[in-house]
Scaffold this active site. Sequence first.
Site, mmCIF file in Angstrom:
data_model
loop_
_atom_site.group_PDB
_atom_site.id
_atom_site.type_symbol
_atom_site.label_atom_id
_atom_site.label_comp_id
_atom_site.label_asym_id
_atom_site.label_seq_id
_atom_site.Cartn_x
_atom_site.Cartn_y
_atom_site.Cartn_z
ATOM 1 N N CYS A 22 0.835 -1.200 0.035
ATOM 2 C CA CYS A 22 0.073 -0.045 -0.005
ATOM 3 C C CYS A 22 0.783 1.180 -0.116
ATOM 4 O O CYS A 22 0.738 2.210 -0.717
ATOM 5 C CB CYS A 22 -0.850 0.040 1.197
ATOM 6 S SG CYS A 22 -2.027 -1.567 1.255
ATOM 7 N N ASP A 52 18.308 10.626 26.538
ATOM 8 C CA ASP A 52 18.125 11.829 26.987
ATOM 9 C C ASP A 52 18.805 11.718 28.602
ATOM 10 O O ASP A 52 18.856 10.607 28.922
ATOM 11 C CB ASP A 52 16.739 12.313 26.889
ATOM 12 C CG ASP A 52 16.490 13.647 27.662
ATOM 13 O OD1 ASP A 52 17.247 14.591 27.335
ATOM 14 O OD2 ASP A 52 15.440 13.827 28.360
#
Length: 704
Positions: free
Chosen positions: A27, A426
């Site tokens: 798709c 982080d």
Amino acid sequence: MIPVSAPAESAKTDTRFTVPGMRCAGCIAKIERELPKIDGIISARVNFSAKRVAIKHDAALAQEALSEALLKLGFESQPIEDNPLGIEDDERKQLMRALGVAGFGMMNIMLLSVSVWSGAGGATKDLFHWLSALIAMPVIAYSGKPFFASAWMALKYRRTNMDVPISIGVLLATGLSLFETVTGGENAYFESAVMLLFFLLSGRALDAVMRGRTRAGIGALLGRMGKSASVLAPDGSATRVKAADLEPGMLVLVAAGEAFAADGEIEHGCGAIDNALLTGESAPESVGIGSPVHAGAINLTAPLRVRLTHTADDTVIADIARLMDEAGQSRSAYVRIADRASRAYAPAVHTLSALAFAGWMIAGAGWHQSLVIAIAVLIITCPCAMGLAVPTAQVVASGALLRRGLLIKDGSALERLAEIDVAVFDKTGTLTLGEARPDIAGLDEQARSVALGLAQNSRHPLSLGLAKALREAGVQPAGVEQVSETGGEGLTGLWNGIEVALEKASSTSSELASRLRIGSAVQTLHFRDPMRIDCKEALAALSNQGVEASILSGDREAAVRAAAAQFGIEGRAAASPKEKLAALEALKREGKHPLMIGDGLNDGPALAAAHASIAPGTASDASQQAADAVFIGEKLMPVALAVRVARSTMRIVRQNFAFAIGYNVLAVPLALFGYVTPLIAAIAMSISSLVVVANSLRLSRSAR
């Protein structure tokens, strides 16, 4: 619809649609390949996780024309505001209902079939065939609808997919069974057709459940913005205006506890804001006249008057949302292993079945026998085992990880987690807990009780951290009365007639601190954001798996350098969301497969762009939505565990595929040469599915 103008090309524009009907890599390839062939469309990019399509086109091309172009490719589209998250609740519910109906029908038809196989003959056999037909016809019509509709849509636009041979096999088996029933023949194959649908629906429902855990992201992000703001007129009167209708230059009044609805600059007032959503920094940020503020931040203390500078799609938070969306599009290029395996399946099965029919016709077997053999080939090559190979392994592994505190949101995330070779952390809220925790060792019992009596009255992050630490220590709050909070100053009250206060520390150092005052006695409380207790063990576990770790943070240089030195890894400080995104893209260009672990909104684009991503449960909603997985609790070890389990999962998936291929290599020749009836084919197919499920269940112990 959210049109997003491309600033560098005024004659062009981007329009984005939600396309829930996208199901596989085929798709994606079809949309990205075919749309640019239409005049006026420059490019099309698919974000498969969010089920979105971003189309860059001439501004003169209306959205209706773009929607029509998608429809001609076989995909219904919706304006983003109608279905921002690409939710497919209706489809998921339909699959579950179809599965239930198929299961009910299969059990009842099997009871009748067993009687026939046990020797029932004559009128009894005919009656049971008719009863089977009465049960099977509505069951097949209802439960087969997802496959029939998909196959019809593919054929209508002259393409094929895995549902085409499935539909042909089911319809041929049903038609032949009806013929046998009407003519009083020996064999009917209703149980084969219904069993086929049941196992196929099982795999598809499992996959839908996995996919249903993902989506969102941008919607959750923008949901953190203030929905409206109080706009002040020159005469001082205030009018509530929706965020979308705000304009630069307006003066707005932001009350304590209210979220900012647009970017601006403080014109009157001072206090503190919670900017963790944007910066990841958990400590409150002091602001005053002239300080910039951004949509999504929360005013913690006193009312502020803000002159707006950027509104609606021009705010920093909207810019981050766009970065996340575009980063997600780049990751959609990843092709799932099941999609790769299915590409050659349909043509091969069609060819085999047609060859079987033609070959036996030429050999003089007659149309009935030739058709039975062709149907047996279609059923025995049914992709049940292949269809279950991935989702069952992913569901079992996800369940095992969930029991260890890690939620996998998207099945394809395990495929990507298995490939990662670099981990980027982080700092604040990820390596650290993201909460200010005080040192309360110097407080006596009375001071602790008074401190809790004051702190529990405020939503200030330091007060929340202090109250949490004191409650964990078993402290009971003192009966402090007449408590009041002053923005930027702190809390005051009366305890047994004595003035008590939790107030801003006088220290000018960058260290977080607060001052507890009881009468004339004053004590300073120092806060810090502690590291997760198992950081070192988790990083060592990643290293043992060949994953190199580093820190990429928006925090201060000194704080990042200290954390990096503590763990002996590299660290980069003061990185903006764009710089984090660029760093992840650079790693990918080097051929790396980076894993991003972050919690702040400033980590959102990097989380979406990384090959795989994980957020802590304390992360912002937007970051959790952007990440592939979320870990719960105060330990970091689930990150290393996720990588290990993902690699185990892919080993099992490869074993499942090897078995499915081996099964077809052995079974197909038997069917081609007429040694297999449709019933035996259905039983063989079911056994192959059970073997795959049993193999996948071994993953339930993988997270130990």
